[in-house]
Design a protein around this motif. Structure first.
Motif, PDB file in Angstrom:
ATOM      1  N   TRP A 414      -2.950  11.732 -40.798  1.00  0.00           N
ATOM      2  CA  TRP A 414      -2.815  10.282 -40.952  1.00  0.00           C
ATOM      3  C   TRP A 414      -1.358   9.849 -40.792  1.00  0.00           C
ATOM      4  CZ3 TRP A 414      -6.841   7.782 -39.992  1.00  0.00           C
ATOM      5  CH2 TRP A 414      -8.091   8.106 -40.499  1.00  0.00           C
ATOM      6  N   LYS A 415      -0.439  10.641 -41.333  1.00  0.00           N
ATOM      7  CA  LYS A 415       0.985  10.314 -41.204  1.00  0.00           C
ATOM      8  C   LYS A 415       1.417  10.326 -39.737  1.00  0.00           C
ATOM      9  CE  LYS A 415       2.559  11.923 -45.754  1.00  0.00           C
ATOM     10  NZ  LYS A 415       3.364  12.945 -46.486  1.00  0.00           N
ATOM     11  N   GLU A 416       0.925  11.327 -39.001  1.00  0.00           N
ATOM     12  CA  GLU A 416       1.274  11.413 -37.580  1.00  0.00           C
ATOM     13  C   GLU A 416       0.682  10.243 -36.803  1.00  0.00           C
ATOM     14  OE1 GLU A 416       1.017  14.577 -33.829  1.00  0.00           O
ATOM     15  OE2 GLU A 416       0.292  15.146 -35.819  1.00  0.00           O
ATOM     16  N   ALA A 417      -0.546   9.848 -37.166  1.00  0.00           N
ATOM     17  CA  ALA A 417      -1.178   8.712 -36.495  1.00  0.00           C
ATOM     18  C   ALA A 417      -0.390   7.429 -36.750  1.00  0.00           C
ATOM     19  CB  ALA A 417      -2.616   8.557 -36.973  1.00  0.00           C
ATOM     20  N   LEU A 418       0.054   7.232 -37.996  1.00  0.00           N
ATOM     21  CA  LEU A 418       0.847   6.049 -38.325  1.00  0.00           C
ATOM     22  C   LEU A 418       2.185   6.056 -37.590  1.00  0.00           C
ATOM     23  CD1 LEU A 418       0.203   5.738 -42.171  1.00  0.00           C
ATOM     24  CD2 LEU A 418      -0.437   4.078 -40.413  1.00  0.00           C
ATOM     25  N   LYS A 419       2.769   7.240 -37.476  1.00  0.00           N
ATOM     26  CA  LYS A 419       4.047   7.362 -36.781  1.00  0.00           C
ATOM     27  C   LYS A 419       3.906   7.012 -35.303  1.00  0.00           C
ATOM     28  CE  LYS A 419       7.618  10.778 -35.631  1.00  0.00           C
ATOM     29  NZ  LYS A 419       8.039  12.207 -35.785  1.00  0.00           N
ATOM     30  N   ASN A 420       2.810   7.465 -34.698  1.00  0.00           N
ATOM     31  CA  ASN A 420       2.618   7.252 -33.260  1.00  0.00           C
ATOM     32  C   ASN A 420       2.107   5.858 -32.910  1.00  0.00           C
ATOM     33  OD1 ASN A 420       3.444   9.861 -32.638  1.00  0.00           O
ATOM     34  ND2 ASN A 420       1.378  10.705 -32.814  1.00  0.00           N
TER      35      ASN A 420
END
Length: 424
Positions: A414-420
């Motif tokens: 989820w953190k990576e999705a928010l970052k991207n």
């Protein structure tokens, strides 16, 4: 035609299976990309031509990006449930004699409208074709048609006579046959093997039109969830596996890009409907250990002799019975429990509860308090649950555990999705 020249028809479906799969699943492979996975430019060109020869052009999507051509397929599950990839099986080649004998034998029996001996069939064929007919060839053809259920035979005064099978639908009304058609339409998209169902639908439509003079307008009345068409590409592999299981035989095949074949005792087929993957659960002949093979990586397959002693499936079932999909049990590790909290407004989101109960397999679901439920399950590999958990988005939260790192993995995703992509 020169040796090695291009032909639309081929003897083995293996020839196009891999290219067809990549075109359907990805749609982003150009000629050079296929070369990177071991498919030469010439082979790609030939298989692409063959595939597009049978696929309706309205379903083909061609894109040019930086002077490179990419081919894929267009499919809308809400418009039709028909699997257009079934048409790729029409690519199989036949000789002129194969076609002539197949239809002429049926026409002769139909016109005579009585049982005929082998000699009578031979005489009719010779008269029609004006050539001498080889009896062994006709005998093989008739035996094949008996095996396919087209012709029946019996002994009369020490000689074999042959006839067409009785009209299966003769006692059915037109409306009843239409109902059978829609039943076949439904199960063709659910069964392990889909191709026979699609051919049967064509047979029923032609029967109604030509034998009953009945004008039947087919309707699309079904929509299927997780209706991934690419499973039909492996129907021949599935058929071989099922025949081996039924008849107690081994199976020989090449896996991935291996140079040497594997010989196994097939035990079970596992289907992952959500993602369109299928697996063979088997016992390796040499190591006598259980293994899993993805069906889309199997090629050059065949039956390979009797297994001899009957295999006790229950003895090996423990290795997969607690797998969420297709991971073998590590006996040294045992099963791992996963706990998931679901936060649900029962008054408006009861459908989520129904979905958990429907899809949660052998897991348990208990109400902790109003709006909060605890789902528990013991599995072979917790990582297999990740796609299912993600599909519930904010409704599901995995509990931390010393036995697995699902919580951390999903949180990082989820953190990576928010970052991207940022907040949506």
């Amino acid at each position: 035609m020169a040796k090695g020249a291009y032909k639309n028809f081929i003897k083995s479906y293996d020839t196009i299976r891999n290219v067809l799969r990549h075109l359907y699943i990805y749609g982003c492979y150009g000629r050079e990309d296929f070369e990177s996975i071991g498919i030469s430019g010439r082979k790609y060109d030939n298989e692409r031509r063959r595939i597009l020869y049978f696929i309706d052009q309205e379903l083909v999507n061609e894109n040019f990006i930086s002077n490179k051509k990419y081919i894929g397929f267009k499919y809308d599950m809400f418009k039709t449930a028909e699997n257009f990839l079934v048409n790729s099986y029409l690519i199989k080649t036949f000789t002129v004699n194969d076609i002539n004998y197949f239809f002429l034998i049926q026409q002769i029996l139909n016109v005579e409208n009585r049982e005929l001996s082998m000699k009578e069939i031979m005489d009719n064929l010779s008269e029609i074709l004006s050539v001498d007919i080889d009896m062994s060839t006709i005998r093989r053809k008739i035996n094949k048609m008996i095996e396919q259920g087209i012709i029946v035979t019996r002994n009369v005064k020490n000689r074999k006579v042959f006839n067409l099978v009785e009209d299966f639908f003769k006692d059915f009304t037109n409306d009843e046959i239409v109902k059978i058609f829609y039943a076949v339409q439904f199960y063709s998209n659910l069964a392990l093997i889909s191709v026979p169902g699609y051919y049967l639908m064509d047979t029923i439509k032609n029967y109604l039109k030509h034998e009953r003079n009945y004008d039947f307008n087919e309707k699309e009345i079904y929509i299927f969830k997780h209706h991934l068409l690419n499973r039909i590409i492996d129907d021949e592999v599935v058929t071989c596996i099922l025949n081996c299981i039924k008849n107690g035989r081994k199976m020989k095949f090449y896996y991935r890009n291996e140079k040497n074949p594997r010989v196994v005792i097939p035990l079970k087929i596992i289907t992952e409907y959500c993602y369109g993957r299928q697996y063979l659960f088997s016992l390796d002949e040499m190591s006598n250990k259980c293994s899993l093979y993805r069906l889309d990586k199997i090629n050059k397959f065949s039956e390979a002799g009797d297994i001899g002693t009957k295999v006790n499936f229950e003895k090996y079932n423990k290795f997969i019975e607690n797998s969420w999909c297709a991971v073998l049990l590590n006996e040294n590790q045992g099963l791992i429990e996963v706990e998931i909290d679901f936060f649900i407004d029962e008054s408006e989101e009861g459908y989520i509860l129904q979905r958990i109960l429907k899809e949660g397999k052998w897991g348990t679901l208990d109400k902790i308090e109003k709006g909060k439920y605890l789902y528990k399950i013991k599995v072979t590999d917790p990582n297999e649950l990740i796609p299912w958990i993600r599909s519930f988005a904010g409704f599901a939260k995995v509990r931390k555990s010393d036995n697995h790192n699902l919580y951390e993995k999903i949180e990082n995703d989820w953190k990576e999705a928010l970052k991207n992509y940022g907040a949506i």
